[in-house]
Motif scaffolding. Structure first.
Motif, short mmCIF file in Angstrom:
data_model
loop_
_atom_site.label_atom_id
_atom_site.label_comp_id
_atom_site.label_asym_id
_atom_site.label_seq_id
_atom_site.Cartn_x
_atom_site.Cartn_y
_atom_site.Cartn_z
N GLY A 22 0.99 -1.30 0.21
CA GLY A 22 0.40 0.22 0.05
C GLY A 22 0.75 1.04 0.26
N GLU A 23 2.10 0.83 0.10
CA GLU A 23 2.79 2.45 0.12
C GLU A 23 2.92 2.73 -0.71
OE1 GLU A 23 3.69 3.89 3.25
OE2 GLU A 23 2.24 2.41 3.96
N ILE A 24 3.86 3.81 -1.32
CA ILE A 24 4.75 3.83 -2.84
C ILE A 24 6.64 3.96 -2.03
CG2 ILE A 24 4.37 6.20 -3.97
CD1 ILE A 24 2.39 7.55 -3.09
N VAL A 25 6.96 3.42 -3.17
CA VAL A 25 7.98 3.52 -2.94
C VAL A 25 8.98 4.39 -4.79
CG1 VAL A 25 8.44 0.57 -4.46
CG2 VAL A 25 10.41 1.81 -2.69
N SER A 26 10.26 4.49 -4.03
CA SER A 26 10.98 5.02 -5.12
C SER A 26 12.10 5.11 -5.84
CB SER A 26 11.20 6.49 -5.51
OG SER A 26 10.49 7.29 -5.48
N LEU A 27 12.45 3.49 -6.81
CA LEU A 27 13.53 3.30 -6.76
C LEU A 27 14.61 4.26 -8.32
CD1 LEU A 27 12.20 0.32 -7.80
CD2 LEU A 27 12.98 0.66 -5.92
N LYS B 8 5.00 4.56 -12.35
CA LYS B 8 5.60 6.24 -13.01
C LYS B 8 7.39 6.21 -13.15
CE LYS B 8 0.90 8.13 -11.99
NZ LYS B 8 0.79 9.57 -10.86
N PHE B 9 7.51 7.02 -14.22
CA PHE B 9 8.88 7.31 -14.31
C PHE B 9 9.39 9.04 -14.33
CE2 PHE B 9 12.18 8.24 -17.73
CZ PHE B 9 12.87 7.87 -17.36
N ASN B 10 10.21 8.77 -13.67
CA ASN B 10 10.16 10.66 -14.02
C ASN B 10 11.06 10.94 -15.11
OD1 ASN B 10 11.34 13.60 -13.34
ND2 ASN B 10 10.88 13.03 -11.44
N TYR B 11 11.52 11.46 -15.87
CA TYR B 11 12.56 11.33 -16.73
C TYR B 11 13.54 12.17 -16.26
CZ TYR B 11 10.55 15.65 -18.82
OH TYR B 11 9.70 17.26 -18.87
N LYS B 12 13.35 13.17 -15.62
CA LYS B 12 14.16 14.73 -15.25
C LYS B 12 15.62 13.77 -14.43
CE LYS B 12 11.72 18.12 -15.93
NZ LYS B 12 10.94 19.87 -14.81
N SER B 13 15.00 13.34 -13.43
CA SER B 13 15.64 12.03 -12.26
C SER B 13 15.92 10.62 -12.06
CB SER B 13 15.15 12.68 -10.44
OG SER B 13 13.73 11.93 -11.23
N GLU C 35 2.90 3.29 -7.38
CA GLU C 35 1.97 3.10 -5.92
C GLU C 35 1.50 2.14 -6.35
OE1 GLU C 35 -0.37 5.71 -8.71
OE2 GLU C 35 1.55 7.53 -8.34
N ASN C 36 1.05 2.29 -4.49
CA ASN C 36 0.40 0.88 -3.96
C ASN C 36 0.44 0.03 -4.00
OD1 ASN C 36 -1.66 -0.25 -2.43
ND2 ASN C 36 -3.46 -0.45 -4.91
N VAL C 37 2.01 -0.12 -4.17
CA VAL C 37 2.59 -1.39 -3.38
C VAL C 37 2.65 -2.47 -3.22
CG1 VAL C 37 5.12 -2.38 -3.15
CG2 VAL C 37 4.94 -0.33 -4.20
N GLN C 38 2.09 -3.71 -3.96
CA GLN C 38 1.42 -5.24 -3.74
C GLN C 38 2.88 -6.06 -3.15
OE1 GLN C 38 -1.68 -5.41 -3.42
NE2 GLN C 38 -1.50 -3.76 -4.26
N PHE C 39 2.31 -6.91 -2.41
CA PHE C 39 3.55 -8.18 -2.08
C PHE C 39 3.98 -9.05 -3.70
CE2 PHE C 39 4.50 -12.15 -0.99
CZ PHE C 39 5.66 -12.47 0.39
#
Length: 319
Positions: free
Chosen positions: A46-51, A98-103, A109-113
């Motif tokens: 359920g969290e949001i993670v950034s890779l 979602k991809f951030n083309y600048k960074s 979003e809404n991470v699942q197992f």
């Protein structure tokens, strides 16, 4: 007599290279351990993670970016083409990614197992040639978001309560157990580790009706479960009372069936005895009309046959 051998120049060189090799291996190992720690990400459902991903070379005019999740069958998550000279950006990602083309960061979003696994980000410099590839590998671990399991353990001392609170699918970096008793604040656990926590209370630190809650804190999520305390004697008495009620119901059913069977047997015995007494008092057998008629008809027929029989005469000759 001792022999002394001087170290040659070549041996000095060999020792120097061995020392250099050991130093390189040591620093390489430290670097790999540090890199693995940086590229391991943990979160909860359920969290949001950034890779993150490495940025392309500064002299790049056109680059292509491809995010992939590796499993039994690798899946392409995002694929983009970026032209800095004309400001053109073309690409797409699968849902929830979602991809951030600048960074060059990939957000989930809404991470699942099921999102747990190994990811790779591959950046290719297309222009100017020659092309240069740069790949970043990352590992994502997603913990299940669920309430802790709280159960009451058996205790040899009736005045003491033992409670066990456990959580599955979480690591020591994510979970932390805490206890509280309603109206009395926090409690100190007897034992606690990455998977479970045990609480022991003995009177007068608790009484019947107290509500104890176990909290499981991991990542930015907190879940809890509560239990109301009761003495073991009361619970055993309740069980004994229930068992006694069940036994009483069975006995009542058996008694009712036995009484009904006994009543039917008494009625049958009474009927047989009355019939036997009536037979002894009359001293004769009483036939019904139908039996009597059949008997009379048989007797008259026998008499008729005896009357119609021809009589033979006997002659005596005397010489």
């Amino acid at each position: 007599m001792f022999l002394h051998r001087s170290v040659t120049h070549s041996e000095h060189i060999d020792m120097f290279f061995k020392w250099i090799t050991n130093c390189v291996l040591f620093f390489t190992l430290i670097y790999l351990m540090h890199t693995d720690a940086e590229n391991n990400f943990r979160t909860a459902e359920g969290e949001i993670v950034s890779l993150p991903c490495h940025s392309p070379p500064k002299d790049s005019v056109q680059v292509s970016v491809e995010w992939t999740k590796h499993s039994a069958s690798s899946t392409t998550i995002c694929k983009w083409s970026i032209k800095n000279n004309v400001g053109s950006i073309i690409g797409e990602c699968i849902p929830r990614f979602k991809f951030n083309y600048k960074s060059f960061i990939l957000s989930i979003e809404n991470v699942q197992f099921s999102d747990s696994g190994t990811y790779s980000c591959k950046i290719t410099r297309v222009i100017p040639p020659p092309s240069i590839d740069d790949t970043t590998n990352l590992t994502l671990q997603v913990a299940r978001k669920s309430c802790p399991d709280l159960q009451k353990l058996n205790s040899s001392n009736d005045s003491c309560i033992h409670l066990l609170c456990s959580m599955e699918g979480l690591t020591s970096e994510l979970v932390n157990f805490t206890w509280s008793r309603e109206g009395h604040g926090s409690l100190h656990p007897f034992t606690s580790n990455a998977m479970n926590s045990e609480l022991r209370l003995c009177k007068p630190d608790w009484s019947d009706g107290d509500k104890v809650t176990c909290y499981a804190n991991y990542s930015s999520t907190q879940t809890q479960r509560s239990i109301q305390l009761t003495s073991q004697k009361d619970s055993y008495r309740g069980s004994d009372r229930t068992l006694f009620m069940k036994i009483t119901d069975v006995q009542l059913l058996i008694i009712s069936c036995s009484a009904a069977a006994g009543l039917i047997l008494c009625i049958l015995l009474t009927a047989v005895i009355c019939k036997c007494r009536k037979r002894e008092e009359n001293g004769s057998i009483v036939f019904t009309n139908k039996v009597y008629e059949n008997f009379s008809f048989a007797m008259s027929r026998q008499n008729t046959q005896s009357n119609n029989k021809p009589q033979t005469e006997e002659c005596i000759y005397e010489n």
